[in-house]
Scaffold this active site. Structure first.
Site, mmCIF file in Angstrom:
data_model
loop_
_atom_site.group_PDB
_atom_site.id
_atom_site.type_symbol
_atom_site.label_atom_id
_atom_site.label_comp_id
_atom_site.label_asym_id
_atom_site.label_seq_id
_atom_site.Cartn_x
_atom_site.Cartn_y
_atom_site.Cartn_z
ATOM 1 N N SER A 199 0.851 -1.187 0.000
ATOM 2 C CA SER A 199 0.000 0.000 0.000
ATOM 3 C C SER A 199 0.892 1.244 0.000
ATOM 4 O O SER A 199 1.671 1.440 -0.920
ATOM 5 C CB SER A 199 -0.937 -0.027 1.216
ATOM 6 N N THR A 200 0.832 2.077 1.043
ATOM 7 C CA THR A 200 1.638 3.304 1.084
ATOM 8 C C THR A 200 3.116 2.967 0.993
ATOM 9 O O THR A 200 3.628 2.186 1.774
ATOM 10 C CB THR A 200 1.374 4.081 2.381
ATOM 11 N N HIS A 226 -2.731 -0.926 -3.295
ATOM 12 C CA HIS A 226 -3.891 -0.078 -3.018
ATOM 13 C C HIS A 226 -3.793 1.183 -3.877
ATOM 14 O O HIS A 226 -2.930 2.030 -3.645
ATOM 15 C CB HIS A 226 -3.932 0.300 -1.540
ATOM 16 N N MET A 319 -0.001 0.971 4.923
ATOM 17 C CA MET A 319 -0.817 1.327 6.070
ATOM 18 C C MET A 319 -1.779 0.195 6.401
ATOM 19 O O MET A 319 -2.271 -0.497 5.529
ATOM 20 C CB MET A 319 -1.614 2.589 5.745
ATOM 21 N N ASP A 322 -3.957 -5.062 5.985
ATOM 22 C CA ASP A 322 -4.397 -5.869 4.860
ATOM 23 C C ASP A 322 -3.272 -6.825 4.451
ATOM 24 O O ASP A 322 -2.114 -6.421 4.329
ATOM 25 C CB ASP A 322 -4.767 -4.968 3.680
#
Length: 378
Positions: A199-200, A226, A319, A322
């Site tokens: 993600s991030t 993401h 973040m 997940d």
């Protein structure tokens, strides 16, 4: 602790509105505003804020150029504001490559249904970005693999984004098993599929990992990042230009094959099916009940069912948590799990959740993952 923010935007209305929203939290203090990139660079140097919000299209100096200057002089987490169009995606990826940490749509209606939701999303995102590591502090290492004549060498590294749904609470430490750095395992083994979730910080991590792989990499790869639906096609195209392997956005019915990495489309869910020994991709509508579309747990769970004990799961910077439950399913089926270490993660949320749950067979720095894939798979 109060987070200090510098707002850089050529719209006086946007500067005022953003300042009002951020200061309403009581946790954020706007220490300055700038009307163009040049002013932003100068104020960043004099004010030393914890976070900078940056528009990309401004007079005198645009946002991308400003981010590059800031990363050279005084690296600080930058949150970009962009449009959710293909061109906006391309520009935003350039900004992330220049060193920005994350982004949000500049059109507020695109990220929130009402004022209270908007306020929470903006405040949460700034607080999240404040805890990240700006990309300017960690320049990419040389490539580990010789480039293919048909593919250019990667020379720049982007940084990622995540969906608007807040996962800050999921990124908090959990009272579970501490992460461990496992010793190297025996000879190389063949994996039916390698799954990578992030993600991030994901675009920087994915680019660094994938550009290390040779065109002859023997396993297919599925990627879950993401990202909004308008961004994943541009991101897949960018990776494909930089990598020796082929990278493209996944489509329903795609067949997995060695040397091909398929990126989950934004706004949808990607699953892997194995019927009669023919592995195929299934693309399903995004379930509104899930925070993430695409979701690492969904894809990894399908890998555990399709190829029990024959997949490799890798969780990179991001973040929230997940991927943890998907990794648990893969681990229970006999498949190994790798996770990125804290020091090299932009946000140590997703890999921390996996490591603290005792699911990581190896905890690796970002620079180790590509070479380790070659060592352990090829």
């Amino acid at each position: 602790m109060t987070v200090s923010v510098l707002v850089v935007d050529d719209s006086g209305f946007f500067r005022k509105r953003l300042t009002e929203i951020l200061t309403s939290s009581g946790q954020i203090r706007v220490v300055g505003v700038a009307a163009n990139g040049r002013e932003g660079v100068e104020l960043a140097e004099s004010l030393r804020p914890d976070v900078i919000t940056m528009d990309y299209e401004m007079p005198i100096m645009d946002g991308i150029s400003a981010v590059r200057e800031i990363m050279k002089k005084h690296p600080v987490p930058v949150l970009m504001f962009s449009s959710l169009t293909y061109e906006g995606a391309r520009i935003t990826l350039d900004a992330l490559e220049a060193g920005a940490v994350d982004f949000l749509p500049k059109n507020f209606e695109e990220i929130a249904r009402d004022g209270s939701q908007l306020q929470k999303i903006l405040i949460d995102r700034v607080l999240d970005v404040a805890r990240s590591k700006p990309a300017g502090r960690t320049p990419p290492p040389p490539r580990a693999a010789a480039p293919s004549p048909s593919r250019p060498v990667a020379t720049k590294v982007p940084v990622s984004s995540r969906p608007a749904a807040s996962a800050r609470q999921a990124a908090q430490p959990m009272p579970e098993a501490p992460p461990r750095r496992a010793s190297r395992k025996g000879p190389a083994r063949h994996y039916a599929v390698v799954g990578i979730g992030t993600s991030t910080g994901g675009p920087v991590a994915l680019q660094r990992v994938l550009t290390a792989l040779p065109a002859s990499f023997p396993s297919p790869i599925v990627l879950v990042q993401h990202m909004p639906a308008s961004f994943t096609p541009a991101f897949a195209e960018r990776l494909n230009k930089l990598c020796n392997i082929e990278v493209r956005q996944a489509e329903d019915g795609d067949i997995l094959r060695p040397g091909l990495a398929l990126l989950a489309p934004g706004g949808k869910q990607m699953m892997v099916e194995n019927r009669s020994g023919k592995p195929r991709i299934r693309i399903l509508p995004g379930d509104e009940r899930l925070n993430y579309r695409p979701c690492v747990d969904v894809t990894f769970g399908s890998l555990a069912r399709a190829y029990p004990g024959k997949t490799l799961g890798v969780v990179l910077t991001g973040m929230g948590s997940d991927g943890r439950e998907g990794c648990r399913m893969m681990k229970q089926s006999g498949s190994p799990i790798w996770s990125q270490d804290e020091k090299s993660s932009v946000i140590y949320g997703m890999p921390m959740a996996v490591a603290k749950a005792g699911l990581s067979d190896e905890v690796l720095s970002l620079d180790e993952i590509g070479p380790r894939l070659i060592e352990g798979v090829c």
